[in-house]
Design a protein around this motif. Sequence first.
Motif, mmCIF file in Angstrom:
data_model
loop_
_atom_site.group_PDB
_atom_site.id
_atom_site.type_symbol
_atom_site.label_atom_id
_atom_site.label_comp_id
_atom_site.label_asym_id
_atom_site.label_seq_id
_atom_site.Cartn_x
_atom_site.Cartn_y
_atom_site.Cartn_z
ATOM 1 N N THR A 198 0.906 -1.084 -0.027
ATOM 2 C CA THR A 198 0.087 -0.119 -0.197
ATOM 3 C C THR A 198 0.916 1.283 0.065
ATOM 4 O O THR A 198 0.473 2.299 -0.708
ATOM 5 C CB THR A 198 -0.799 -0.119 1.275
ATOM 6 O OG1 THR A 198 -1.757 -1.242 1.200
ATOM 7 C CG2 THR A 198 -1.994 1.185 1.210
ATOM 8 N N SER A 199 1.740 1.309 0.895
ATOM 9 C CA SER A 199 2.914 2.512 0.716
ATOM 10 C C SER A 199 4.220 1.896 1.256
ATOM 11 O O SER A 199 4.473 1.110 2.081
ATOM 12 C CB SER A 199 2.492 3.265 2.100
ATOM 13 O OG SER A 199 3.418 4.370 2.380
ATOM 14 N N MET A 200 5.259 2.352 0.295
ATOM 15 C CA MET A 200 6.566 2.027 0.526
ATOM 16 C C MET A 200 7.092 2.832 1.704
ATOM 17 O O MET A 200 8.521 2.575 1.890
ATOM 18 C CB MET A 200 7.363 2.197 -0.755
ATOM 19 C CG MET A 200 6.693 1.282 -2.018
ATOM 20 S SD MET A 200 7.764 1.482 -3.402
ATOM 21 C CE MET A 200 7.186 0.323 -4.455
ATOM 22 N N ARG A 201 6.468 3.802 2.364
ATOM 23 C CA ARG A 201 7.200 4.525 3.232
ATOM 24 C C ARG A 201 7.144 3.694 4.700
ATOM 25 O O ARG A 201 7.658 4.255 5.533
ATOM 26 C CB ARG A 201 6.215 5.879 3.424
ATOM 27 C CG ARG A 201 6.466 7.013 2.270
ATOM 28 C CD ARG A 201 5.526 8.093 2.512
ATOM 29 N NE ARG A 201 4.081 7.738 2.194
ATOM 30 C CZ ARG A 201 2.986 8.679 2.151
ATOM 31 N NH1 ARG A 201 3.458 9.795 2.400
ATOM 32 N NH2 ARG A 201 1.751 8.005 1.849
ATOM 33 N N GLU A 202 6.416 2.686 4.842
ATOM 34 C CA GLU A 202 6.368 1.698 5.961
ATOM 35 C C GLU A 202 7.714 1.079 6.026
ATOM 36 O O GLU A 202 8.268 0.146 5.182
ATOM 37 C CB GLU A 202 5.432 1.117 5.986
ATOM 38 C CG GLU A 202 3.862 1.558 5.934
ATOM 39 C CD GLU A 202 2.801 0.729 5.822
ATOM 40 O OE1 GLU A 202 3.123 -0.613 6.261
ATOM 41 O OE2 GLU A 202 1.744 1.332 5.465
ATOM 42 N N SER A 203 8.686 1.450 7.013
ATOM 43 C CA SER A 203 9.995 1.095 6.913
ATOM 44 C C SER A 203 9.780 -0.446 7.334
ATOM 45 O O SER A 203 10.751 -1.423 6.812
ATOM 46 C CB SER A 203 10.741 1.497 7.952
ATOM 47 O OG SER A 203 10.751 3.058 7.797
ATOM 48 N N GLU A 204 8.999 -1.049 8.000
ATOM 49 C CA GLU A 204 9.053 -2.433 8.204
ATOM 50 C C GLU A 204 8.730 -3.199 7.078
ATOM 51 O O GLU A 204 8.932 -4.790 7.124
ATOM 52 C CB GLU A 204 7.889 -2.844 9.370
ATOM 53 C CG GLU A 204 6.709 -2.521 8.969
ATOM 54 C CD GLU A 204 6.222 -1.060 9.344
ATOM 55 O OE1 GLU A 204 4.991 -0.687 9.286
ATOM 56 O OE2 GLU A 204 7.018 -0.269 9.393
#
Length: 749
Positions: A198-204
Motif C-alpha cells: 500500500t505504501s513504501m514509506r512503511e520501513s517494516e
Amino acid sequence: MKISSFIIVCLIALQFYILQSQTIDVSKWTVETSLYSTNVALFIPSMKSICIGTSGGLIIKDDKDSVSIYRTNNGLLSSDISALGYDSLKKQLWVGASDGSIDILDFTSQTWKHITDIKSTNSLPKKRIKCFLFSSKAIFIGGDFGLISYDQNYAPGDYVEKIGTITQGTAITSLQTIKDTLWVTTEKGAGKIWMGVTSMRESEKWTVYTKNGLADSSLIGSIVKDDILYLATVKGISNYQNGVCTLIDTKGNQKINSISLQGNRVVYGDDIQVYALDDNQVIPGSDNHGILTGHSSSSDNTSILSLKSGGIIILKNSISKKYIPNSPKSNLFLFLAISSNGYLWSGAQDDRPQGFYTFGDNMWKNYSNTTNPDFAFNGFHKASAMSDGSIWLSNWGGGIVQAKPNTDTSFTYTVYNTTNSPLLGIGGGGYVVTGKAAEDRNGTVWFPNYDDAGEIGPVLIFKKKDGTFGSYKNGYNPVERKYSVCAIDNNSTKWLGSRNGLGLLYFNDKNTADLNDDIWNKLNTSNSNILDDIIKVIVKDNNGVLWIGSSGGLNAIYNPSIILQGKNPSIVKVSVISSLNVNDIAIDAVNNKWIATTNGVYVLNEDGTEILKRIDMTNAPLETNDIKALTLDNASGKVYIGTELGLLIGQTTIINPETDYSSLTCYPQPFDPNTGNTLLIKGLAPESAVHIVTPSGMPVISLYTKSGLINWDGKDDSGNIVPQGVYIILTQSGTTNKAGFTKCTIKYR
C-alpha cells in the motif's frame, strides 16, 4: 520634387515631432557551458542515439554523427545533469539534474516536459537525481533525497525518505526490478520491497542487506540478468538469487566504479578499463584511454566509457571511437574580455585554476600549461583588451601573458615574469602575481604587481610600445602592494583597487621623470564615501567618469582630474541600485552602464540615475543571479554574462554609431510586422533622429537613438500596425547634422 529637396522638406516639418527613445532590448539568448565532464551516459539502441549528461548540459549524438546540444536556453531547467533514463513505452528521455530538476524529452514530438516538485521542495536538503526506473504503472526516481514515485500522468506518489533500517538521508545509487520486487541500492546497503504494498514509506515492509555476501555496504550500482541481481561496490561484486547474496571473485580488481549489462554479459569497470565478470578479462578496446570515471552498456553490445580528461569512448565489437565535444574546459566564467577580432577570452580565478578559454567563429579553444608549457601556472584571473589587438592575461603565480595577434585567429603568447621584466615575486621569490592591466593614451600598458608578504617592491609595472619596461613603488606606502585591478583616466592618473580591503590608490607622475612631483594618495571608507574597501572593478566611461564596483555597491568619480590640483575627488554613491555587491562593470556604445551584481545585471543610464533594464533568472536563461563577470562587444552589440554555472550571450541593439549615413540600410526586406519580428535599421550616425514617413511625407513615427542601429516594430506612433506599402526612412544626426535616407517595403503574407 527632387529626392534631396523632399528629404529637406520632411526633416524641417518633422523637427518638432515627438521622438521615441530606444529601449534596452536583449534577445537571441544562447548559453555556453562546459561539456567536458561526463556525469552519466546512455545508449538507446532503438533510437540509435547516445545521450550524454554533462556538468554543462545534455548531448544527443545519433548514428550519423549529428549532434544536438541542450542547455537552459533550449529545453533544460538545469545544466548539471546527474541522471538519464529512457522510457521505451513512451519513447521519452528523462533527464535528472543536481538541483532536483527533471526534464523529459519526447523523441516523437521533440517537445519537453518539466517536473519541478523535487527542485522546489524546500524541506529537501539534498536534491540530486541519481537514477530512474520505469514500470507499467509508475516511474521511480532515486537520489540523494531518497525515493519518489510518479504515476504515468506525472503525478507524485510515495516519497520514501528511509529505506527500511538504512539511515535516513542516505543517497540511492540505483533501482532495479525482479518480477514484482523493487530493489534499491544505497551508499549504506541494499533494500527490497514488494511493489504491491500500500505504501513504501512503511520501513517494516523493507528487507535490508548491509553485510552478508557484500564486499562493502556502500553500493555504487546494480544490474539484473536472467532474474539474478548483481550488486556492485568499490571493493567487489555480489549476486543475489534464491534469497542468498554471494560475493563473486573479481581477481583483486577492487577499485570498481561502474557495472552494466553489455549485450548478455555482465561487465564492470574501474578507472583503467572494463572487465567481463565471468572471467575477469579486460574487454578488448576498453583500455589505454586514460582515467575512466565510469561506463554504461546496452543490449546491442555498445559501451560508453566516460573519460576524466573529457569526452567519451564509444566501444563496440572491440572497436573504440573517441568523442570530445567542443566546449570550454570549465563552467567558470569569472573574467571576460573581447579582443578586436571579436573573440571572447575567459577563465576562472586563482583559487580554481583552469587556464583560460577563447570563443570565436563558434569554436572554443582551451589553453593551459599543458598546451602551452611556458605558462608556469594555470591561475589566470583577469584579461584586458588593448588597442593593438592584444590581450593581456594576468596570472596568479606566473606573471602576465601578452597574447599578440598574428592573424585574425592566431596569437603569439609571451610570458613576462622576473626573468624578463621588473616584476617581483611574492616575498621576493619567483611566484609572480599580477593584476588587471590597463592602457594609457600612448599605448603603454600598466599592471599591478601584487604582493601580500610585505615585501617592498614595485606596485605598478609598465611596458611601452617600444618594448621597454619600467616600474613604480607605492609612493603612499611602499609595503602596500595588494592591488589587483587598474584603470587609467583621461589625465593619465592610474587608479588601483584592492580586493584585500586596502581601498583605492591613485597615482599621477605629471608626465615627468621627477619622482618628487608624483601624486600618490589612497581613498578608503575612513576618508571618503567609498562604499567598501574591497574594490572589485574600476572602469572609465565614454565621458571620462570613473565607476567603482565594490562589495558595498557602486560609486562614481565625476571629477578625477581634481587630484592634479592636490585635492581628493568627490566620490558619489550610486543609490539607484542600493548596496548591491558589484562584481563587474561594462560600458556600452551609448555610455550606458551594465552592472554585474550578486542579484543579476542592472543596466543604468548614462549618469547612473535610472535603471533601464534588469536581467536575471526571471527573464533570461540564467541558472544563478550571482553574476561574476560582464563584457560587451560594441561592434556587434553582443553582451556576455559570466557566472560560475556557465556563460550567457545575448544580442542587444546597441552598437557603435557610424560617422555618417553612407552605410544606412534596413532589413529584412520586405518586412512583415505580423511575424513578431522587427525591422533593423542599421548604419546610423551619432544621436540619430529616425523619421519614418509615407512617400507623400506623412509622418508615421519618429525614433531616437545614440546607437548605430535601431529596431522598428512596424507600428505608428499610436501603436497601430501600418498598412502595406513603401515607407521612407529619414535620418539626421544631432551631433554632425548629417542626414540620410533609405526605404523599406511592408508586405503581409
